[in-house]
Design an enzyme around this catalytic site. Structure first.
Site, PDB file in Angstrom:
ATOM      1  N   ASP A   1       1.001  -1.026  -0.217  1.00 56.88           N
ATOM      2  CA  ASP A   1      -0.101  -0.136   0.078  1.00 56.88           C
ATOM      3  C   ASP A   1       0.804   1.111  -0.060  1.00 56.88           C
ATOM      4  O   ASP A   1       1.655   1.506   0.982  1.00 56.88           O
ATOM      5  CB  ASP A   1      -0.963  -0.044   1.300  1.00 56.88           C
ATOM      6  N   GLY A   2       0.651   2.076  -0.851  1.00 58.56           N
ATOM      7  CA  GLY A   2       1.593   3.457  -0.856  1.00 58.56           C
ATOM      8  C   GLY A   2       1.630   4.218   0.391  1.00 58.56           C
ATOM      9  O   GLY A   2       2.651   4.749   0.522  1.00 58.56           O
TER      10      GLY A   2
ATOM     11  N   ASP B   1       0.528   7.534  -9.778  1.00 62.26           N
ATOM     12  CA  ASP B   1      -0.116   6.927 -10.929  1.00 62.26           C
ATOM     13  C   ASP B   1      -1.276   5.944 -10.674  1.00 62.26           C
ATOM     14  O   ASP B   1      -1.202   4.762 -10.460  1.00 62.26           O
ATOM     15  CB  ASP B   1       1.032   6.041 -11.734  1.00 62.26           C
ATOM     16  N   SER B   2      -2.131   6.476 -10.374  1.00 68.64           N
ATOM     17  CA  SER B   2      -3.453   5.754  -9.400  1.00 68.64           C
ATOM     18  C   SER B   2      -4.495   5.699 -10.442  1.00 68.64           C
ATOM     19  O   SER B   2      -4.648   6.469 -11.492  1.00 68.64           O
ATOM     20  CB  SER B   2      -3.931   6.642  -8.392  1.00 68.64           C
TER      21      SER B   2
ATOM     22  N   PRO C   1      -9.463   1.215  -4.316  1.00 68.01           N
ATOM     23  CA  PRO C   1      -8.267   1.253  -3.627  1.00 68.01           C
ATOM     24  C   PRO C   1      -7.394   2.601  -3.269  1.00 68.01           C
ATOM     25  O   PRO C   1      -6.561   2.758  -2.654  1.00 68.01           O
ATOM     26  CB  PRO C   1      -7.338  -0.132  -3.960  1.00 68.01           C
TER      27      PRO C   1
HETATM   28  N1  AG3 Z   1      -4.081   5.365 -14.530  1.00 59.66           N
HETATM   29  C1  AG3 Z   1      -5.646   5.625 -14.590  1.00 59.66           C
HETATM   30  C2  AG3 Z   1      -6.200   6.806 -14.900  1.00 59.66           C
HETATM   31  C3  AG3 Z   1      -7.757   6.895 -14.576  1.00 59.66           C
HETATM   32  C4  AG3 Z   1      -8.705   6.439 -15.735  1.00 59.66           C
HETATM   33  N2  AG3 Z   1      -9.824   6.511 -15.479  1.00 59.66           N
HETATM   34  C5  AG3 Z   1     -11.072   5.932 -16.374  1.00 59.66           C
HETATM   35  N3  AG3 Z   1     -10.821   5.032 -17.179  1.00 59.66           N
HETATM   36  N4  AG3 Z   1     -12.178   5.957 -15.501  1.00 59.66           N
HETATM   37  C6  AG3 Z   1      -3.580   4.583 -15.442  1.00 59.66           C
HETATM   38  C7  AG3 Z   1      -2.583   3.937 -14.758  1.00 59.66           C
HETATM   39  C8  AG3 Z   1      -1.398   3.957 -15.937  1.00 59.66           C
HETATM   40  N5  AG3 Z   1      -0.163   3.620 -15.846  1.00 59.66           N
END
Ligand code: AG3
Length: 281
Positions: free
Chosen positions: A139-140, A157-158, A164
Site C-alpha cells: 500500500d502506497g 499513478d493511480s 483502493p
Molecule cells: N491510471 C488511470 C487513470 C484513470 C482512468 N480513469 C477511467 N478510465 N475512468 C492509469 C495508470 C496507467 N499507468
C-alpha cells in the site's frame, strides 16, 4: 459474433470498443482485473471495469506523467511511483540517465504479474532484471509512512478515487508524500478530467494546496479516458514547472517521445477557463 466493451463516463455517455478476445479476467484481493484485445486500441487493461491503459494511447499518459517533472527537477536521482503496476511510468523514467533508482510501489501484485505477461511493451522494465528498478508490492500509504526526505520526485499513478485509490487523493496522504520528498522534491499525480470531474478536482487541489507551496495543473489529450481531456497535478516544494523547466535538457533528450516535447511542456500548463475555474483558490 460482435463483442463490444463499454465504460460509462457518466450516467448517459460512454466509450465503446469492439473486442476480439479476453486474455485475462480475474479478481485480486483488491479489484477486478481484465485484459482484453481490442480492434482499434490493441490490448487494454481494465480495473473494476475502468480503462487503465491501452497499447495504442498509453504513450501519451506515460510521457506526460513522467517527463514534465523529470525535465524540471535539475537532478532527479531517486524517483518513486505509487500505483503504476503496468510499468509504463517506470519505462519512461528509465529514459532519464540522471535517475539512479526508481521504486515502484503497487498495492496489487496481480496487476504487475499480468502486465508482465500480457503487456510487455509497458512492463519490460519491471520484470526484475533492471538493477535501477526496485519493486514493492505494498500500500502506497504504508510505504511512504516509513520513508522521509528520500525522493526527488514522487509520481502518483493511480486509478480514479474509488476503490483502493481513495486514500491517494486525501490531504493526509499528501502530507506523507511531502515528508517522503527531499527539500526540493516534486510530486505529480494524475488528476482526472477537467470536463467531467470538477468536484473531484476542486477537493483534490484544495488538499494539495494545504500541503505544497506550489500547485499547478497541466493537461494532456488521452482518447480512451473520460472526455479525452485529462489532467495532472504538479505539486512542488521549490521548482516551478515553467520558470525552472530545463528547456535545453528537454530539447536535447536522447530518446524519441511521440507526445511530449519541449514546446508542449510549456503549452500543457496553459488551461482553458473552465479547467482553471475547477482549481481556483
Ligand atoms: N491510471 C488511470 C487513470 C484513470 C482512468 N480513469 C477511467 N478510465 N475512468 C492509469 C495508470 C496507467 N499507468
Amino acid at each position: 459474433m460482435d463483442l463490444w466493451y463499454t465504460e460509462k463516463h457518466s450516467e448517459n455517455v460512454g466509450i465503446t470498443m469492439k473486442t476480439t478476445k479476453t486474455l485475462f479476467s480475474g479478481k485480486s484481493e483488491f479489484q477486478q482485473l481484465d485484459i482484453v484485445e481490442t480492434l482499434e486500441f490493441g490490448r487494454m487493461m481494465l480495473l473494476d471495469g475502468l480503462v487503465m491503459v491501452t497499447e495504442r494511447d498509453e504513450f501519451i499518459y506515460h510521457d506526460m506523467i513522467v517527463h514534465p517533472a523529470l525535465f524540471t527537477h535539475p537532478k532527479p536521482k531517486k524517483v518513486l511511483v505509487i500505483g503504476g503496476g503496468d510499468g509504463g511510468s517506470i519505462r519512461e523514467i528509465m529514459k532519464h540517465p540522471e535517475v539512479e533508482l526508481a521504486v515502484l510501489c503497487e498495492i496489487d501484485g496481480l496487476v504487475i504479474e499480468k502486465s508482465i505477461e500480457f503487456l510487455p511493451s509497458m512492463a519490460a522494465e519491471i520484470d526484475g532484471t533492471n538493477p535501477r528498478v526496485k519493486l514493492h508490492v505494498d500500500d502506497g500509504l504504508a510505504y511512504i509512512r516509513d520513508h522521509q526526505n528520500e525522493f526527488d520526485v514522487i509520481l502518483v499513478d493511480s486509478t480514479d478515487p474509488i476503490g483502493p485509490a481513495v486514500g491517494l487523493f486525501e490531504e493526509g496522504f499528501y502530507r506523507l508524500v511531502f515528508s517522503a520528498l527531499k527539500d526540493d522534491g516534486i510530486m505529480i499525480a494524475q488528476s482526472e478530467s477537467p470536463f467531467y470531474h470538477a468536484a473531484i478536482q476542486k477537493k483534490m487541489y484544495q488538499n494539495l494546496r494545504e500541503v505544497f507551496p506550489l500547485v499547478e495543473m497541466y493537461q494532456a489529450f488521452i482518447p480512451t479516458y473520460p472526455s479525452g481531456f485529462w489532467s495532472f497535478a504538479f505539486a512542488s516544494k521549490t521548482y516551478h514547472p515553467i520558470t525552472n523547466f530545463d528547456h535545453d535538457r528537454a530539447a536535447k533528450r536522447k530518446f524519441h517521445s511521440r507526445y511530449y516535447n519541449e514546446d508542449l511542456h510549456l503549452g500543457a500548463f496553459m488551461l482553458p477557463t473552465f479547467a482553471r475555474e475547477n482549481i481556483a483558490k
